[in-house]
Every structure is written in structure tokens, then in C-alpha cells.
Design a protein around this motif. Structure first.
Motif, mmCIF file in Angstrom:
data_model
loop_
_atom_site.group_PDB
_atom_site.id
_atom_site.type_symbol
_atom_site.label_atom_id
_atom_site.label_comp_id
_atom_site.label_asym_id
_atom_site.label_seq_id
_atom_site.Cartn_x
_atom_site.Cartn_y
_atom_site.Cartn_z
ATOM 1 N N ALA A 321 -23.021 26.379 -47.944
ATOM 2 C CA ALA A 321 -24.193 26.060 -47.130
ATOM 3 C C ALA A 321 -25.480 26.257 -47.924
ATOM 4 O O ALA A 321 -26.428 25.472 -47.815
ATOM 5 C CB ALA A 321 -24.199 26.937 -45.876
ATOM 6 N N ARG A 322 -25.533 27.324 -48.733
ATOM 7 C CA ARG A 322 -26.725 27.572 -49.550
ATOM 8 C C ARG A 322 -26.953 26.442 -50.552
ATOM 9 O O ARG A 322 -28.088 26.000 -50.749
ATOM 10 C CB ARG A 322 -26.575 28.905 -50.288
ATOM 11 N N LEU A 323 -25.883 26.013 -51.182
ATOM 12 C CA LEU A 323 -26.014 24.938 -52.159
ATOM 13 C C LEU A 323 -26.480 23.651 -51.479
ATOM 14 O O LEU A 323 -27.363 22.955 -51.986
ATOM 15 C CB LEU A 323 -24.685 24.705 -52.873
ATOM 16 N N LYS A 324 -25.896 23.369 -50.336
ATOM 17 C CA LYS A 324 -26.280 22.155 -49.611
ATOM 18 C C LYS A 324 -27.758 22.178 -49.244
ATOM 19 O O LYS A 324 -28.479 21.187 -49.411
ATOM 20 C CB LYS A 324 -25.426 22.016 -48.345
ATOM 21 N N ASP A 325 -28.244 23.315 -48.767
ATOM 22 C CA ASP A 325 -29.653 23.430 -48.393
ATOM 23 C C ASP A 325 -30.560 23.278 -49.617
ATOM 24 O O ASP A 325 -31.613 22.632 -49.546
ATOM 25 C CB ASP A 325 -29.912 24.785 -47.721
#
Length: 861
Positions: A321-325
Motif C-alpha cells: 500500500a505504501r509503494l502504491k501511494d
């Protein structure tokens, strides 16, 4: 035996970047001595079978595998270049001779990092070594295109033909010898042995006299590369060669020289780029000129640290999720930067931001990062490792354009890691006055940050003249040399000289200049400053040569913002407005109203001066997301420019309507790119006339053609009968005349407009148009004051340059006696090459030629 007409499709054995076989940096592959095919710069670490077949050869060093299809076609998969020297290290063979494989079955695994360190390149050729009567169709892929594992890569066709016996007849000769090749009888010497047999029209057989196997496996015909390589012959093996044919002895002589000369198998590496035509003195380094200029100052090393990120993650779901954001936030930032650059008419910057945005969405990069997250890495560390791996692959590539993209990849790495870092980003250290910055590479965003401190110059160990950093340096007028090599970093690490001379005109960096040299260059810089001030003061005056010729000095621009700069610089008009900037970085083509508004803004900025707008010049080498043209082996020779209108007439229709909607129409001139024959121009004129009538217009814009290909130059007379003006695009004309890719940094020093062949075509254009229509030049050569003088002497009526160059070009023309220079041209056209012409031109311009010119006239200079 005959076959019915049929086809055979070969799949990509690994995901990778397409490299034409003729571009592989190995003369045996590039010269098609082994056979025709294609190559891939692999992005995976396992080779798979491209089709169904039998494994008929596996190199003892595991680097080469040959498959034979049921129809008798033999395919060689050669993992990397010079990998035979690794003796199998880093390669795990998964099949053996005699195995049957299906398309997609794994053949071998390899450690890309290990191979990259020991081999000259990871480029993997796939070669048809035995066609068995089949024909390889032209590839649908172009150089630099990415393919996925299993994608259709090559297609072979077979038509009904009778195969005849081609065995040689005649006397039989034998010769015994000891193999002296360090790497044994592998692919390259095997290919040369086959070539010897064919050249002498003999049947040539090699027998391993030390073999203990059956006779059948101890000998091989030179016609079969797989059979030759399957002998497994190593240095010191005792051989018997048998040749049957009238030239048998001559063939054996050649074969013996090949097999018993230790260095015979070594292939010549490509010659290094000719970085500079000037002899280097002690303490000087050479580089490619990415942005011209002179500078004196301290040498300052620059290496920005990557943002600090956590090594280990907090679980797959959290880190994903962090990478996607982070990717989303960076994507939005890039989109905003692209939109702003487009609004400001900065087409080069807009294209760069668009390319970065596309790379940010690359599914392979995201998948690689996701794999690292699965292994426990944090999102920031996963992105770092994924892009490190990709950068290493690109750096190892012998494709100069791909290698030039490493800086862009590093830029994305830094941007995303910064989003995932809790630590504050380190500030750029304050640069001393007149600093000449030294770095391995610079990313585009780093250059933008550095440029804010106004460095005097840049020196990069890597990079190329086509890199985005080079484009930005030129746009900002920062002198810059690239591709200077590791010696630059070594010299800087040893000592950081306080005063060096960056000569980004002749392509050299003087690390230990003497006082006399410093004084001379300081004077040259001061003279240039004074000349620039004087030229600017007269920028809005006409450019009239000493012998009375009025030459229009116009500007090349990318949009309305640059049109205002052109007007302020004193341009007599716009010689080239590149309309592509309206079509790039969009999900769909701009509509008529949007185009009309942009064109009108440019015309209004010039206040009634003529504006030449080039119709959309796009092609297979520069794709639009909404206009996917077929991939072709050579995009420069494919569908682009005027050829586009046949397949996409709606684009021309909309653009012509938008152009006809501007006012005053009398100041508009429309230019058609990549014209190769008069019918292309005539068709557009007819369409233009029809639309103008339908719109109830009484005025008509002028219509001209670009001279960018030799056929147009040679047929200038017929083109001039139809065109209202001609404009020479020297960049493409030089490329097509000399068959040198203008984007290849290794050829940049040789792709020179002053080559006699290019000058003859320019002269043919001027002669063909004489008395019919004016001729201009809108290529980069027009901005070179020396070349501009020669172009005017050849008879060119108008020069179009970057807006900032207009004052200097006008000033140079006012000091030119074009008629006197023209007298020298016939002799120069007989010279051997561009270097000779440039030397004669420089020497002539350095001498006074004003004996018959009055003092009053000379005061203008």
C-alpha cells in the motif's frame, strides 16, 4: 523434397529489449555470418525454447544451445557475447542434446550479474543457422522496443521449392593440425569455417582424431554449425580437415590459418567514439559536446545521496500500500510538471516528464519491487533494489540510447524513495562561483536543481548527447561534455583543481592549464560576452551581408511561449513551429479549436511577421499513445511525416482546418515534413484548397516542403514548381545521406552537415529552386555561425535557429562577404570528408576578405 507454403513463429525466449542482429557489437553476428535473426538484451534470467524442437547442440560452456525443428530449421540461442570465456560460470544448463522441448520450456538459467561482470555484453542473439529453405520475414519490432517472454518474435515462411543436391565434387584433400584457439571451436570460428567452405565451393569436414566415440560423432560437416560445435573441440585438440572440390587446397589453407592462429578468433571491438578532432595535450580529457560553450572555474565533484529508507518492511500488505501511494503521488507530480512545461511551450521538458510518467507505470518494475516486498523489504528499499537491477541491465547494454536512459531511471528511484523516507532530503551543497560540476551521471531533476545555482559548466563521466540531461543543458545554455569515462572521476578524486578550462566547443577539459592558456581562454570568454552584447543591441535590425544580400534570421520554436521569446530576440519570423508539442502528452489528439488557439497565439506574438508551422511530424520512432503505428525494423525509414496522411487522413484534416482558422492568414505558412516526391505536396495542396473553399476563405497560406531526404534534394526542381518555399532539415538530411543515426552518440562526431555529399545535396536544392521559390534551413546547422556562412554562400535565403541564437547569427551574417566565400565552394566540394571542409572553412573565415569593401561598410562588423 518440397513443402507446402506455411509459416513458423518463434517466440521471445526471454523478456528483453530488441536489438537488430546487425547492431550487435560482434562482427560475426552483425555481419550475419552465422545466419539471420534478432537479438534481445535480456530482462529475465532464464532462456526458454522459442519453438518446439530437438536440442541438437549444447556448448560445453553452456552459453549456446541449438534447436532443430521438425522441418529442419536450426536455431542458435547464444547467451551474451564473449560468454564462452566464462567457461560455464553463472549458467545452469537445464537440457541436453537429444531432448525434445516445447515452446516455452526452460533451456538454461543464468546469473545476470555474474555474466554482466565477465562478458562483454548480455545481448543474446537468436540466429537461424540452418534455414532449410525457409525465409525469415522482416521483424515487426524496432530497436529498443521491449518484448515479453513468449511474445511472437520472428516469423519464417516456406514456399514450395525443390531442394537440390549441393554437395561439392572433385578432388579430395586432407590436412592435419592442432587447434590453437583459446576458447575452442565455438560459434564464431565455426561460422568462419562454414564461410570458408562456401567461399571456395568445397565440402569441408572436420574430424576429431582424439575422439573415442563412434565415428559419426567425431566428425562434422562445416555446413552444420551445430555439428561443428557439438564436437566439443578445445585448445590442443588434434584435427583432420577434409575438403572436396577444385579449390580444396586453398580452402584448407584458409581453414588452417583460422584454426591454428591463436588470435584469429578475436573479433574487433567497435572503434571508440571520435570524441574530438583536436589533439589532446598532457592533462587534458576528451568528451562529447552535449552543450557548447567555454568556462573557467574550479572542478567540483557532485554525488547526491539517495534518500534514507528503512531496510525491512512491516508486512506485505502494509508495504504494498505504501509503494502504491508513493507511486501515485510521484505520478501526479510528474503530470503537473508535464502540463506546466506544455503550457510554457517547453516541449523537450514536457516529453521528458511524460517518459518518466510512463516508466513509473512499468508493470515489470512494479512486479520486481513487489517481489522484494514479498521477501521482507520495505517499500522504499524494494523500489531501490528493483531500479538498481534495471539500471545495471541498461548500463550493461551496448545500445547507446538505452544506456543513456539510466539517469532517468535514477531520477525515478530518487523521487519515489523521497516519498517513502522520513528523513529530510539533503540540501544541495552551495557551489562556488564559476563551478564546473563533475559527476558520474546527473538525473534531470538534479540538473534542474543544480542549474538554479548557475554553474559555469558540466562534465559527466557517462551519458550521451541524446540523454535528457544533455537536452536540458542545451536549453539552459550550460556548457557540457558527456561520455568522458572513468578517468574524469579518477582525476577529480585525486585532486580537485581550482581552475580548469572546459572547452565544450572542441570537446576537451584541461585539468592543468598554464597561465598563458588561462589568459587566452579568459579573453575568448570576454570577447564572446562583448560580441553577445553588441549583437543583442542590433538584434532587431536586418541581417545584410557585406555584398548586399538580405538574409532572414528566423526562429525555431515549440509553442506560443517560445514565439514571444523569438519576437524579443529580434527574429524576422518563425522558420519552424513544431506542432508536435500539441499532440504529445495527451490521451487523444487535440481538437480543431484547441489547435487553432495555440497557432493563433504564436502568430499574434510575432506581430505580423511570417510564421511557418510544420504539420504533425510523428512516426514509429516517436509513438503517440492514441496513435499506435506498426513497429518496423527501421523507424527512420517508416511511416512518418507526409507518409502519415495516407493512413491517418483525419489528423491532417483537423490540423489544416485549425490552421486555416487563424488570422491574418497571409502571415501563415504551412510546411510539410519528410516529403520524398512532389505528389505528396500536390495532394496536400489540393486538400488545402478544398477546405479553404468550403470555409469561404479568399486568402490562402503559403505551402512549402521540407528537404530532409536525398530524393527531395535531387528532385528540388519539380518540388519548387509546386511549393511556395523549401526548407532544408539538415539533421535528417545528414542522417539519410551518410546512413548514420543522428541519435547514436558514437557517430555524432562523424554525422557532419559539412560532409561534401550533404553539401552537394544542399547545392542541388538551391539550384533546383532558383528562380522558382526561396530556400531556407531550419536544421541545427543554421545555428552554427561558421556553417551558416557556408549555407548563405551556397544560396540559402533564410536561416532558422533557436531564439537565443538569432542575434549572434545576424551579427555573423553582417560580416560575411557571401560572393567571395562562394568562389571557394567548388574546390571544397571535391574534398574527402567533413573534417577537411571544416578546416578549410575555419581558415577562410579567419582571414580578412575585404579588399573591395569600403571602411564605412566594415564598421558594421
Amino acid at each position: 523434397m518440397s513443402y507446402p507454403e506455411q509459416s513458423l513463429t518463434l517466440q521471445a525466449p526471454v523478456a528483453g529489449i530488441v536489438v537488430p542482429l546487425t547492431a550487435v557489437p560482434d562482427p560475426v553476428f552483425a555481419g550475419l555470418a552465422l545466419g539471420d535473426g534478432i537479438a534481445l538484451d535480456p530482462l529475465g534470467e532464464c532462456l526458454h525454447a522459442p519453438c518446439e524442437g530437438e536440442v541438437v547442440q549444447c556448448a560445453r560452456t553452456h552459453h549456446a544451445i541449438t534447436l532443430r525443428t521438425e522441418a529442419g530449421v536450426e536455431l542458435l540461442l547464444h547467451l551474451g557475447l564473449d560468454t564462452v570465456e566464462l567457461k560455464g560460470q553463472g549458467i545452469e544448463l537445464l537440457v541436453g542434446v537429444g531432448d525434445r522441448v516445447q515452446a516455452g520450456d526452460p533451456l538454461c538459467r543464468f546469473d545476470a550479474d555474474a555474466l554482466a561482470k565477465g562478458a562483454s555484453a548480455l545481448i543474446t542473439p537468436l540466429v537461424i543457422t540452418e534455414s532449410a529453405g525457409w525465409e525469415l520475414l522482416p521483424s515487426s519490432y524496432c530497436e529498443g522496443e521491449k518484448v515479453a517472454l513468449g511474445d511472437p518474435l520472428m516469423v519464417l515462411s516456406h514456399t514450395a521449392v525443390e531442394q537440390t543436391d549441393t554437395c561439392a565434387s572433385g578432388p579430395v584433400a586432407e590436412r592435419r593440425m592442432v587447434l590453437a584457439l583459446a576458447s575452442g571451436l565455438h560459434a564464431r570460428p565455426a561460422a568462419r569455417l562454414r564461410a570458408i567452405a562456401r567461399e571456395h565451393s568445397v565440402s569441408l569436414t572436420v574430424t576429431d582424431e582424439e575422439a573415442t566415440d563412434a565415428a559419426e560423432s567425431s566428425q562434422a560437416s562445416a555446413d552444420s554449425l551445430s555439428a561443428l560445435m557439438n564436437l566439443g573441440l578445445i585448445k590442443g585438440a588434434r584435427l583432420k580437415l577434409t575438403a572436396q572440390g577444385e579449390a580444396g587446397q586453398a580452402a584448407l589453407d584458409a581453414a588452417e590459418r583460422l584454426l591454428t592462429t591463436p588470435k584469429a578468433e578475436e573479433h574487433s571491438a567497435p572503434p571508440p567514439s571520435r570524441l574530438t578532432a583536436v589533439a589532446l595535450e598532457k592533462g587534458e580529457l576528451a568528451g562529447l559536446v552535449a552543450s557548447p560553450g567555454l568556462a573557467i572555474g574550479p572542478l567540483v565533484s557532485y554525488q547526491a545521496p539517495l534518500p534514507s529508507v528503512a531496510q525491512q518492511g512491516e508486512g506485505k500488505a502494509v508495504e504494498t500500500a505504501r509503494l502504491k501511494d508513493a507511486l501515485h503521488r510521484v505520478g501526479e507530480t510528474l503530470a503537473q510538471a508535464e502540463a506546466q512545461a506544455t503550457r510554457q511551450g517547453q516541449s523537450a521538458e514536457a516529453e521528458i516528464f511524460a517518459a518518466h510518467g510512463a516508466w513509473l507505470d512499468d508493470p515489470d518494475l512494479i512486479a520486481a519491487a513487489q517481489g522484494c516486498i514479498t521477501d521482507g523489504r520495505s517499500a522504499g528499499q524494494a523500489w531501490r533494489e528493483a531500479l538498481d537491477a534495471e539500471a545495471a541491465r541498461l548500463s550493461a547494454s551496448d545500445n547507446a540510447l538505452l544506456a543513456a536512459r539510466v539517469a532517468d531511471l535514477r531520477d525515478l528511484q530518487r523521487r519515489v524513495m523521497a516519498e517513502l523516507s522520513d528523513a529530510p532530503e539533503a540540501d544541495l551543497p552551495t557551489l562556488p562561483d564559476n563551478a564546473i560540476l563533475v559527476a558520474e551521471e546527473l538525473t534531470p531533476s538534479e540538473l534542474v536543481a543544480v542549474a538554479a545555482q548557475h554553474p559555469a559548466g558540466l562534465c559527466l563521466a557517462g551519458g550521451g548527447t541524446t540523454s535528457h540531461v544533455s537536452i536540458l543543458a542545451r536549453a539552459r545554455g550550460i556548457p557540457c561534455l558527456v561520455a568522458m569515462g572513468s578517468s574524469l572521476i579518477e582525476a577529480t578524486n585525486a585532486t580537485a583543481p581550482e581552475r580548469v578550462i572546459l572547452d565544450a566547443e572542441e570537446g576537451r577539459l584541461a585539468l592543468t592549464p598554464g597561465q598563458q592558456q588561462l589568459t587566452e581562454v579568459t579573453q575568448r570568454i570576454e570577447t564572446r560576452r562583448q560580441e553577445a552584447d553588441a549583437a543583442q543591441a542590433l538584434a532587431h535590425e536586418p541581417a545584410i551581408t557585406l555584398d548586399g544580400r538580405l538574409i532572414e534570421a528566423c526562429a525555431n520554436i515549440g509553442g506560443a511561449e517560445e514565439a514571444r521569446l523569438a519576437a524579443a530576440s529580434g527574429a524576422d519570423g518563425v522558420g519552424l513551429l513544431r506542432s508536435e508539442f500539441l499532440f504529445l502528452a495527451r490521451d487523444s489528439a487535440p481538437d480543431e479549436a484547441h489547435q487553432r488557439d495555440e497557432y493563433q497565439a504564436a502568430l499574434s506574438a510575432l506581430g505580423g511577421k511570417p510564421v511557418i508551422i510544420r504539420t504533425l511530424d510523428i512516426g514509429a520512432d516517436k509513438q503517440l499513445p492514441y496513435l499506435r503505428l506498426p513497429s518496423v525494423p527501421n523507424p527512420a525509414l517508416g511511416v512518418r511525416g507526409a507518409r502519415l496522411w495516407t493512413s491517418h487522413p483525419e489528423l491532417l484534416e483537423t490540423q489544416l482546418k485549425a490552421l486555416l482558422g487563424v488570422t491574418p492568414l497571409e502571415t501563415l505558412q504551412i510546411m510539410l515534413p519528410m516529403v520524398s516526391e512532389v505528389s505528396e505536396l500536390r495532394d496536400v495542396r489540393q486538400r488545402l484548397e478544398t477546405l479553404a473553399s468550403e470555409m469561404g476563405l479568399t486568402a490562402r497560406p503559403l505551402l512549402g516542403a521540407m528537404i530532409e531526404v536525398p530524393s527531395a534534394a535531387l528532385c528540388a526542381r519539380s518540388l519548387a514548381a509546386e511549393a511556395d518555399f523549401l526548407s532544408i532539415g539538415t539533421n535528417d538530411l545528414t542522417q539519410y545521406t551518410l546512413a548514420m543515426d543522428r541519435e547514436d552518440p558514437s557517430l555524432s562526431a562523424r554525422a557532419d552537415v559539412l560532409h561534401p555529399a550533404v553539401l552537394r545535396l544542399i547545392q542541388a536544392t538551391v539550384d533546383g529552386a532558383k528562380g522558382r521559390c526561396p530556400v531556407g534551413v531550419c536544421g541545427a546547422a543554421a545555428g552554427d555561425e561558421k556553417v551558416a556562412a557556408l549555407l548563405v554562400a551556397l544560396g540559402v535565403d533564410e536561416l532558422s535557429v533557436e531564439p537565443a541564437r538569432v542575434p549572434a547569427v545576424k551579427a555573423a551574417l553582417r560580416c560575411l562577404h557571401a560572393t567571395t566565400l562562394a568562389d571557394e565552394i567548388p574546390e571544397w566540394l571535391a574534398l574527402e570528408d567533413a573534417s577537411a571542409v571544416r578546416q578549410h572553412l575555419s581558415a577562410w573565415l579567419a582571414k580578412p576578405h575585404h579588399a573591395d569593401i569600403t571602411t564605412t561598410t566594415l564598421e558594421r562588423c
